[in-house]
Design an enzyme around this catalytic site. Structure first.
Site, mmCIF file in Angstrom:
data_model
loop_
_atom_site.group_PDB
_atom_site.id
_atom_site.type_symbol
_atom_site.label_atom_id
_atom_site.label_comp_id
_atom_site.label_asym_id
_atom_site.label_seq_id
_atom_site.Cartn_x
_atom_site.Cartn_y
_atom_site.Cartn_z
ATOM 1 N N SER A 149 -8.786 1.472 4.230
ATOM 2 C CA SER A 149 -7.470 1.570 4.674
ATOM 3 C C SER A 149 -7.125 3.105 4.030
ATOM 4 O O SER A 149 -6.472 3.176 2.857
ATOM 5 C CB SER A 149 -6.642 0.535 3.881
ATOM 6 O OG SER A 149 -5.208 0.810 3.985
ATOM 7 N N ILE A 189 1.393 6.048 -2.255
ATOM 8 C CA ILE A 189 -0.161 5.115 -2.882
ATOM 9 C C ILE A 189 -0.186 4.187 -1.640
ATOM 10 O O ILE A 189 0.924 3.475 -1.385
ATOM 11 C CB ILE A 189 0.118 4.553 -4.139
ATOM 12 C CG1 ILE A 189 0.132 5.682 -5.161
ATOM 13 C CG2 ILE A 189 -1.258 3.704 -4.291
ATOM 14 C CD1 ILE A 189 0.742 5.282 -6.445
ATOM 15 N N CYS A 190 -1.119 3.930 -1.051
ATOM 16 C CA CYS A 190 -1.620 2.814 0.085
ATOM 17 C C CYS A 190 -2.036 1.838 -0.845
ATOM 18 O O CYS A 190 -3.213 1.746 -0.986
ATOM 19 C CB CYS A 190 -2.439 3.272 1.101
ATOM 20 S SG CYS A 190 -2.644 2.290 2.205
ATOM 21 N N LEU A 191 -1.362 0.800 -1.370
ATOM 22 C CA LEU A 191 -1.813 -0.375 -1.993
ATOM 23 C C LEU A 191 -1.135 -1.511 -1.339
ATOM 24 O O LEU A 191 0.135 -1.594 -1.272
ATOM 25 C CB LEU A 191 -1.583 0.102 -3.512
ATOM 26 C CG LEU A 191 -1.932 -1.105 -4.497
ATOM 27 C CD1 LEU A 191 -3.274 -1.714 -4.501
ATOM 28 C CD2 LEU A 191 -1.307 -0.823 -5.891
ATOM 29 N N ASN A 202 -6.914 6.404 -1.168
ATOM 30 C CA ASN A 202 -5.733 5.409 -1.187
ATOM 31 C C ASN A 202 -4.480 6.418 -1.388
ATOM 32 O O ASN A 202 -3.471 5.687 -1.632
ATOM 33 C CB ASN A 202 -5.802 4.127 -1.730
ATOM 34 C CG ASN A 202 -6.979 3.610 -1.027
ATOM 35 O OD1 ASN A 202 -7.863 3.193 -1.770
ATOM 36 N ND2 ASN A 202 -7.075 3.207 0.195
#
Length: 154
Positions: free
Chosen positions: A120, A87-89, A80
């Site tokens: 994701s 950051i993919c959060l 992620n």
């Protein structure tokens, strides 16, 4: 002049100093409360254990109504985390809430290290390895943990 976002960041910083969560720290840069340097220590009993990962947080005057931009400065191999360190959060995007403070953001990122969301992915190679070859994934993670120590000396 203290705007609402700057007052909130001062409060976040005081809370972080008075009641620091385990394994994370952060502070504004000397000359700018809107830019922070942060550190996340790799969670125990995970491939990230013993890692020391540096991040930056950039806030706008819309904080806390809009999330900060958070980016790893340290090299990161994680499903992620994008190549540029962003950051993919969900809480940094569509699930953001003004109730989140700097402590909550840092502890969420720390949790994400050991509990990635491979559905994701920001890094397809890491996501595929995480799902299909855990041993190779953990080997790559351990390599960036060791690199994180070198960053400390730099």
């Amino acid at each position: 002049m203290a705007t609402p976002s700057r007052r909130r960041l001062i409060r976040d910083f005081k809370r972080l100093q008075e009641d620091p969560p385990a394994g994370v720290s952060g502070a504004p840069k000397e000359d700018n409360i809107m830019q922070w340097n942060c550190v996340i220590f790799g969670p125990q009993d995970t491939p990230f254990e013993d890692g020391t990962f540096q991040l930056t947080m950039e806030f706008t005057e819309e904080y806390p109504n809009k999330p900060p931009t958070v980016r790893f400065v340290s090299k990161m191999f994680h499903p992620n985390v994008y190549a540029d360190g962003s950051i993919c959060l969900d809480i940094l995007q569509n699930k953001w809430s003004p109730t989140y403070d700097v402590s909550a953001i840092l502890t969420s990122i720390q949790s994400l290290l050991d509990e990635p969301n491979p559905n994701s992915p920001a890094n397809n190679v890491a996501a595929t390895l995480y799902q299909e070859n855990k041993r190779e994934y953990e080997k790559k993670v351990r390599a960036i943990v060791e690199e994180s120590w070198l960053m400390q000396d730099a």
